[in-house]
Design a protein around this motif. Sequence first.
Motif, mmCIF file in Angstrom:
data_model
loop_
_atom_site.group_PDB
_atom_site.id
_atom_site.type_symbol
_atom_site.label_atom_id
_atom_site.label_comp_id
_atom_site.label_asym_id
_atom_site.label_seq_id
_atom_site.Cartn_x
_atom_site.Cartn_y
_atom_site.Cartn_z
ATOM 1 N N ASP A 100 0.803 -1.383 -0.075
ATOM 2 C CA ASP A 100 0.017 -0.151 0.097
ATOM 3 C C ASP A 100 0.899 1.200 -0.027
ATOM 4 O O ASP A 100 1.961 1.353 0.540
ATOM 5 C CB ASP A 100 -0.827 -0.152 1.059
ATOM 6 C CG ASP A 100 -1.958 -1.125 1.211
ATOM 7 O OD1 ASP A 100 -2.347 -1.426 0.100
ATOM 8 O OD2 ASP A 100 -2.298 -1.743 2.461
ATOM 9 N N PRO A 101 0.353 2.274 -0.734
ATOM 10 C CA PRO A 101 1.242 3.576 -0.694
ATOM 11 C C PRO A 101 1.824 4.164 0.700
ATOM 12 O O PRO A 101 2.634 4.792 0.882
ATOM 13 C CB PRO A 101 0.159 4.477 -1.398
ATOM 14 C CG PRO A 101 -0.564 3.739 -2.220
ATOM 15 C CD PRO A 101 -0.962 2.403 -1.409
ATOM 16 N N MET A 102 0.821 3.855 1.747
ATOM 17 C CA MET A 102 1.245 4.458 3.028
ATOM 18 C C MET A 102 2.113 3.647 3.761
ATOM 19 O O MET A 102 2.276 3.804 4.989
ATOM 20 C CB MET A 102 -0.319 4.656 3.828
ATOM 21 C CG MET A 102 -1.031 5.834 3.598
ATOM 22 S SD MET A 102 -0.515 7.394 4.086
ATOM 23 C CE MET A 102 -1.048 7.169 5.936
ATOM 24 N N VAL A 103 2.776 2.647 3.228
ATOM 25 C CA VAL A 103 3.555 1.859 3.887
ATOM 26 C C VAL A 103 4.867 2.634 4.536
ATOM 27 O O VAL A 103 5.088 2.106 5.723
ATOM 28 C CB VAL A 103 4.149 0.669 2.995
ATOM 29 C CG1 VAL A 103 5.027 1.025 2.105
ATOM 30 C CG2 VAL A 103 4.632 -0.592 3.895
ATOM 31 N N ASP A 104 5.124 3.614 4.258
ATOM 32 C CA ASP A 104 6.218 4.231 4.731
ATOM 33 C C ASP A 104 5.877 5.356 5.497
ATOM 34 O O ASP A 104 6.774 6.141 6.116
ATOM 35 C CB ASP A 104 7.216 4.575 3.697
ATOM 36 C CG ASP A 104 8.683 5.175 4.258
ATOM 37 O OD1 ASP A 104 9.095 4.376 4.732
ATOM 38 O OD2 ASP A 104 9.036 6.285 3.969
ATOM 39 N N TYR A 105 4.689 5.346 6.012
ATOM 40 C CA TYR A 105 4.086 6.311 7.031
ATOM 41 C C TYR A 105 4.906 6.820 8.302
ATOM 42 O O TYR A 105 5.306 7.915 8.404
ATOM 43 C CB TYR A 105 2.605 6.418 7.166
ATOM 44 C CG TYR A 105 1.951 7.247 8.216
ATOM 45 C CD1 TYR A 105 1.756 8.541 8.083
ATOM 46 C CD2 TYR A 105 2.257 6.786 9.632
ATOM 47 C CE1 TYR A 105 1.513 9.542 8.990
ATOM 48 C CE2 TYR A 105 1.854 7.837 10.693
ATOM 49 C CZ TYR A 105 1.520 9.008 10.301
ATOM 50 O OH TYR A 105 1.295 10.197 11.359
ATOM 51 N N LEU A 106 5.074 5.542 8.862
ATOM 52 C CA LEU A 106 5.725 6.172 10.404
ATOM 53 C C LEU A 106 7.187 6.415 9.985
ATOM 54 O O LEU A 106 7.778 7.357 10.605
ATOM 55 C CB LEU A 106 5.610 4.813 11.279
ATOM 56 C CG LEU A 106 6.212 5.004 12.531
ATOM 57 C CD1 LEU A 106 5.755 6.228 13.433
ATOM 58 C CD2 LEU A 106 6.079 3.686 13.379
ATOM 59 N N PRO A 107 7.874 5.707 9.230
ATOM 60 C CA PRO A 107 9.448 6.158 9.162
ATOM 61 C C PRO A 107 9.506 7.711 8.515
ATOM 62 O O PRO A 107 10.253 8.519 8.953
ATOM 63 C CB PRO A 107 9.734 5.071 8.250
ATOM 64 C CG PRO A 107 9.344 3.889 8.336
ATOM 65 C CD PRO A 107 7.665 4.310 8.757
#
Length: 268
Positions: free
Chosen positions: A209-216
């Motif tokens: 999903d596009p939001m996979v890097d949200y936290l980093p």
Amino acid sequence: MTGGFSGHYPIEARRGEIERLHVQSAAMAPETERMLDLIGVEDGWSCLDIGCGPGGITGLLANRVGPTGHVVGLDMNADFLEHARAAAPSNVAFKLGDAYGSGLPAGAFDLVHMRFVASTAGAPERLLAEAKRLARSGGIIALQEPDGSSLNCHPPHPAWDKLKAALLGAFSGVGADLELARRLYFVVRQAGLADVEFRPFILGVRATDPMVDYLPSTVESLRAAIIGLGLLTDAELSAALADCRHHLRQPDTSFTLYTVAQVWGRNA
């Protein structure tokens, strides 16, 4: 507004921040559209998106208000607004200004909206006072705010836990509240809005999903605050970012985002 308070927003305008915000907006668009459906935004409305960043929900609003309506995006970051103007439709304008004292005319808007402003910049009561000044009598004031405690991944991983703690600590360390969603309905009711509605939602994310890097990516935008507050050293932060990203790329890993409370009411 008096006193010159403009919030304590700790996120840096680093390279990549505009892209991060666009990915976040796209992921939340279906739930935002549902909120706008329930509010009943329609042709001819005048709408204000406070803290719009590089676009916010101005595009969604522009489609709904049509050529006879008008949308204003307000933000304190000139670079964000320059980016937003480049792709804006003709019924959208952007203004550089302070969410706590915008300088915009009183009673000018059918809808005043804020997303992740009250929680990250602080002082939600002061923001609501300015929103009430800007909305016409009977107009709608809407907020979307997070509860970061639901940022959880599975399988669990210590790097995720470090970044989550750093994220929450960076905001709380400057007086912000990433758990504002829990009390947002109460805060809006106490501000004197009528017919207050409450709609929470939560998004789930997988490796594809596009939001996979949200936290980093969000933590990277908080690097100065995290290191300055002593939450992690630069080396610890870099290692946790690398380890967390590796974990999130695994096909069996998933996570839930912050729970978002959508709360809106009528300006009495």
